[in-house]
Design a protein around this motif. Structure first.
Motif, PDB file in Angstrom:
ATOM      1  N   GLY A 265       0.792  -1.218   0.000  1.00  0.00           N
ATOM      2  CA  GLY A 265       0.000   0.000   0.000  1.00  0.00           C
ATOM      3  C   GLY A 265       0.822   1.264   0.000  1.00  0.00           C
ATOM      4  O   GLY A 265       2.027   1.259   0.228  1.00  0.00           O
ATOM      5  N   ASP A 266       0.121   2.329  -0.270  1.00  0.00           N
ATOM      6  CA  ASP A 266       0.689   3.676  -0.177  1.00  0.00           C
ATOM      7  C   ASP A 266      -0.461   4.619   0.184  1.00  0.00           C
ATOM      8  O   ASP A 266      -1.518   4.166   0.612  1.00  0.00           O
ATOM      9  CB  ASP A 266       1.410   4.071  -1.480  1.00  0.00           C
ATOM     10  CG  ASP A 266       0.517   4.053  -2.713  1.00  0.00           C
ATOM     11  OD1 ASP A 266      -0.723   4.194  -2.575  1.00  0.00           O
ATOM     12  OD2 ASP A 266       1.050   3.909  -3.825  1.00  0.00           O
ATOM     13  N   THR A 267      -0.266   5.885  -0.012  1.00  0.00           N
ATOM     14  CA  THR A 267      -1.276   6.856   0.386  1.00  0.00           C
ATOM     15  C   THR A 267      -2.596   6.710  -0.372  1.00  0.00           C
ATOM     16  O   THR A 267      -3.636   7.150   0.094  1.00  0.00           O
ATOM     17  CB  THR A 267      -0.755   8.297   0.185  1.00  0.00           C
ATOM     18  OG1 THR A 267      -0.389   8.466  -1.192  1.00  0.00           O
ATOM     19  CG2 THR A 267       0.442   8.572   1.085  1.00  0.00           C
ATOM     20  N   ARG A 268      -2.581   6.061  -1.539  1.00  0.00           N
ATOM     21  CA  ARG A 268      -3.794   5.873  -2.341  1.00  0.00           C
ATOM     22  C   ARG A 268      -4.653   4.726  -1.842  1.00  0.00           C
ATOM     23  O   ARG A 268      -5.838   4.654  -2.131  1.00  0.00           O
ATOM     24  CB  ARG A 268      -3.438   5.611  -3.801  1.00  0.00           C
ATOM     25  CG  ARG A 268      -2.672   6.733  -4.465  1.00  0.00           C
ATOM     26  CD  ARG A 268      -2.102   6.277  -5.786  1.00  0.00           C
ATOM     27  NE  ARG A 268      -1.131   5.205  -5.525  1.00  0.00           N
ATOM     28  CZ  ARG A 268      -0.648   4.393  -6.446  1.00  0.00           C
ATOM     29  NH1 ARG A 268      -1.053   4.481  -7.694  1.00  0.00           N
ATOM     30  NH2 ARG A 268       0.235   3.472  -6.132  1.00  0.00           N
ATOM     31  N   GLY A 269      -4.047   3.782  -1.118  1.00  0.00           N
ATOM     32  CA  GLY A 269      -4.750   2.574  -0.703  1.00  0.00           C
ATOM     33  C   GLY A 269      -3.816   1.385  -0.751  1.00  0.00           C
ATOM     34  O   GLY A 269      -2.630   1.528  -0.485  1.00  0.00           O
ATOM     35  N   TRP A 270      -4.328   0.222  -1.161  1.00  0.00           N
ATOM     36  CA  TRP A 270      -3.503  -0.969  -1.173  1.00  0.00           C
ATOM     37  C   TRP A 270      -3.830  -1.876  -2.352  1.00  0.00           C
ATOM     38  O   TRP A 270      -4.857  -1.716  -3.012  1.00  0.00           O
ATOM     39  CB  TRP A 270      -3.596  -1.738   0.134  1.00  0.00           C
ATOM     40  CG  TRP A 270      -4.989  -2.099   0.569  1.00  0.00           C
ATOM     41  CD1 TRP A 270      -5.792  -1.390   1.412  1.00  0.00           C
ATOM     42  CD2 TRP A 270      -5.749  -3.257   0.192  1.00  0.00           C
ATOM     43  NE1 TRP A 270      -7.002  -2.020   1.573  1.00  0.00           N
ATOM     44  CE2 TRP A 270      -6.996  -3.181   0.838  1.00  0.00           C
ATOM     45  CE3 TRP A 270      -5.511  -4.354  -0.626  1.00  0.00           C
ATOM     46  CZ2 TRP A 270      -7.990  -4.147   0.683  1.00  0.00           C
ATOM     47  CZ3 TRP A 270      -6.494  -5.317  -0.773  1.00  0.00           C
ATOM     48  CH2 TRP A 270      -7.712  -5.204  -0.113  1.00  0.00           C
TER      49      TRP A 270
END
Length: 184
Positions: free
Chosen positions: A23-28
């Motif tokens: 994941g990252d800041t956008r989701g996973w």
């Protein structure tokens, strides 16, 4: 890089698959299936059928279902919404774990799947409302090969975590096993 961690259970051939979440800041992102990686865990045939099911009410039980040979199937069961108590029963007459069951809690949050080999019955109890599961099957559904066990069979003594809220007429009609049951 493997996207799965495979853990053996006490039942021969039945494995728990832990999907890795990236994941990252956008989701996973999570890989649900990879033929190359899951072949080593036991899913060696092509996916023949994918089913998606929704169960509305907590406590509901679906199963325990299987297909008789030659239509026996491998199944990869994943919960994508809610939480279930997922059960597999070994029906292989030559197995050292014959008629033993194993359960895993699968949920949309824990990213766990159960890889159920041929010769097992499968069922689950919804532990939350509005549960959704995805099933990947190695064989197509064959109505004439369908079999089932009664989820309340005292010979199996499955420790369902909740009182049963709903059971289909078909599933409730499966007879209890007898001592002369020879497996599949």
């Amino acid at each position: 890089m493997s996207r799965f961690t495979v853990t053996s259970t006490a039942l021969d051939g039945l494995v728990c698959i832990q999907r890795q979440r990236r994941g990252d800041t956008r989701g996973w992102f999570s890989r649900l299936f990879c033929a190359d990686e899951l072949a080593a865990a036991g899913f060696r045939q092509p996916v023949s059928q994918i089913n998606h099911t929704q169960t509305r009410r907590s406590g509901s039980v679906r199963g325990l279902h299987f297909q008789h040979p030659p239509h026996a199937e491998d199944k990869l069961v994943s919960c994508i919404r809610g939480e279930v108590f997922d059960v597999a029963v070994d029906l292989r007459k030559e197995s050292r774990t014959f008629l033993q069951w194993h359960a895993e809690v699968l949920s949309g949050d824990n990213m766990r799947s159960l890889l159920i080999p041929k010769g097992f019955a499968h069922g689950f109890q919804a532990l939350s409302d509005d549960v959704e599961l995805i099933y990947l099957h190695s064989e197509p559904y064959a109505p004439g090969a369908e079999g089932g066990l009664n989820s309340l069979d005292p010979m199996l003594a499955i420790a369902w975590p909740l009182p049963l809220a709903d059971l289909s007429d078909r599933d409730a009609a499966h007879p209890y096993l007898t001592t002369d049951f020879g497996g599949i």
